[in-house]
Design a protein around this motif. Structure first.
Motif, short mmCIF file in Angstrom:
data_model
loop_
_atom_site.label_atom_id
_atom_site.label_comp_id
_atom_site.label_asym_id
_atom_site.label_seq_id
_atom_site.Cartn_x
_atom_site.Cartn_y
_atom_site.Cartn_z
N TYR A 35 44.80 51.68 29.37
CA TYR A 35 44.01 52.56 30.23
C TYR A 35 44.40 54.03 30.05
N TYR A 36 45.70 54.30 30.08
CA TYR A 36 46.14 55.71 30.07
C TYR A 36 46.44 56.26 28.67
N ASN A 37 46.94 55.43 27.78
CA ASN A 37 47.24 55.95 26.44
C ASN A 37 46.08 55.76 25.46
N ASP A 38 45.40 54.58 25.54
CA ASP A 38 44.30 54.35 24.60
C ASP A 38 42.96 54.74 25.18
N ASP A 39 42.97 55.13 26.47
CA ASP A 39 41.77 55.67 27.10
C ASP A 39 40.59 54.68 27.14
N LEU A 40 40.90 53.39 27.24
CA LEU A 40 39.82 52.39 27.35
C LEU A 40 39.30 52.33 28.79
N SER A 41 38.06 51.87 28.93
CA SER A 41 37.49 51.72 30.28
C SER A 41 37.98 50.42 30.91
N LEU A 42 37.81 50.30 32.22
CA LEU A 42 38.20 49.06 32.91
C LEU A 42 37.45 47.87 32.31
N ALA A 43 36.16 48.06 32.00
CA ALA A 43 35.36 46.97 31.43
C ALA A 43 35.90 46.54 30.07
N GLU A 44 36.26 47.50 29.24
CA GLU A 44 36.81 47.18 27.92
C GLU A 44 38.14 46.42 28.05
N ILE A 45 39.00 46.89 28.96
CA ILE A 45 40.30 46.22 29.15
C ILE A 45 40.08 44.81 29.69
N SER A 46 39.10 44.70 30.58
CA SER A 46 38.74 43.39 31.15
C SER A 46 38.36 42.42 30.02
N ASN A 47 37.56 42.88 29.09
CA ASN A 47 37.16 42.04 27.94
C ASN A 47 38.36 41.63 27.08
N ILE A 48 39.15 42.63 26.70
CA ILE A 48 40.30 42.39 25.82
C ILE A 48 41.30 41.42 26.42
N THR A 49 41.58 41.61 27.72
CA THR A 49 42.66 40.84 28.34
C THR A 49 42.17 39.58 29.03
N ASN A 50 40.83 39.39 29.00
CA ASN A 50 40.28 38.21 29.66
C ASN A 50 40.68 38.16 31.13
N THR A 51 40.57 39.30 31.77
CA THR A 51 40.94 39.43 33.19
C THR A 51 39.77 40.14 33.87
N SER A 52 39.52 39.81 35.13
CA SER A 52 38.36 40.42 35.80
C SER A 52 38.54 41.94 35.91
N ARG A 53 37.40 42.62 35.92
CA ARG A 53 37.42 44.08 36.03
C ARG A 53 38.13 44.50 37.32
N GLN A 54 37.89 43.74 38.39
CA GLN A 54 38.53 44.06 39.68
C GLN A 54 40.04 43.94 39.59
N ALA A 55 40.50 42.89 38.91
CA ALA A 55 41.96 42.69 38.77
C ALA A 55 42.56 43.85 37.97
N ILE A 56 41.87 44.26 36.91
CA ILE A 56 42.38 45.40 36.11
C ILE A 56 42.46 46.65 36.98
N HIS A 57 41.40 46.86 37.76
CA HIS A 57 41.38 48.01 38.66
C HIS A 57 42.58 47.97 39.61
N ASP A 58 42.83 46.80 40.20
CA ASP A 58 43.93 46.67 41.16
C ASP A 58 45.28 46.92 40.48
N ILE A 59 45.42 46.38 39.28
CA ILE A 59 46.70 46.54 38.56
C ILE A 59 46.95 48.01 38.23
N THR A 60 45.94 48.70 37.71
CA THR A 60 46.15 50.12 37.37
C THR A 60 46.49 50.93 38.64
N LYS A 61 45.81 50.59 39.73
CA LYS A 61 46.05 51.32 40.97
C LYS A 61 47.48 51.07 41.48
#
Lengths: 114, 114
Positions: A29-55
């Motif tokens: 998110y912070y170094n590679d500048d990917l969006s929450l949706a992209e990270i969600s795809n890569i990590t096979n984790t829900s977008r909401q979970a990614i959002h919560d983790i970054t927060k």
């Protein structure tokens, strides 16, 4: 300092205190500048979970900094090192003696590792 | 390095990551050299609880060090600073020029704050 840069530095200092998954997601998110949706795809984790983790990790990193001040100390040290290098360069440029120049260059190299 | 000294340094670096109670107990045990029984009296906590806290915090401090290496980096930096000071003193002692001496002293003062 721009927040993205700040978080990136905080990740350098405190990243090892996060779990591997948290660290990976923060890195994407912070170094590679990917969006929450992209990270969600890569990590096979829900977008909401990614959002919560970054927060949550964002908060954690600042909490660590409030306790250990590693970023603050690093920035102070960087400033001092800049001043040291300027003064040493000034001496090197005004010294003819080769032995003294060699010692000054040794000092400069040592400062790089501080 | 003697373990007591090591723990004392680890407390300097990571103490703020412990709770206030944990930090106080570790301080009494490792810095003030009090016995478990004495700490138990002072803090109105059972001897067993004090024992458990010191054991748990001992482990925590080493875990933090395994992740952040602050003690290791500090010891490396201390070594480099010792070498820097030796080299600067050598230059100061072999310099007649007052302006250059002044710059070398400035460098020495800056190194103290690194």
């Amino acid at each position: 300092m721009e927040e993205r840069v700040q978080i990136s530095l905080l990740l350098d200092f405190y990243g090892n205190l996060l779990t591997e998954k948290q660290r990976d997601i923060m890195d994407l998110y912070y170094n590679d500048d990917l969006s929450l949706a992209e990270i969600s795809n890569i990590t096979n984790t829900s977008r909401q979970a990614i959002h919560d983790i970054t927060k949550r990790c964002h908060k954690l990193l600042f909490q660590y900094e409030e306790k250990l001040f590693l970023l603050e100390k690093y920035l102070q040290r960087k400033k001092i090192i800049g001043r040291l290098n300027e003064n040493i360069d000034m001496l090197i440029n005004n010294t003819i003696d080769e032995d003294k120049k060699e010692i000054l260059n040794k000092i400069k190299r040592d400062i790089e590792y501080i």
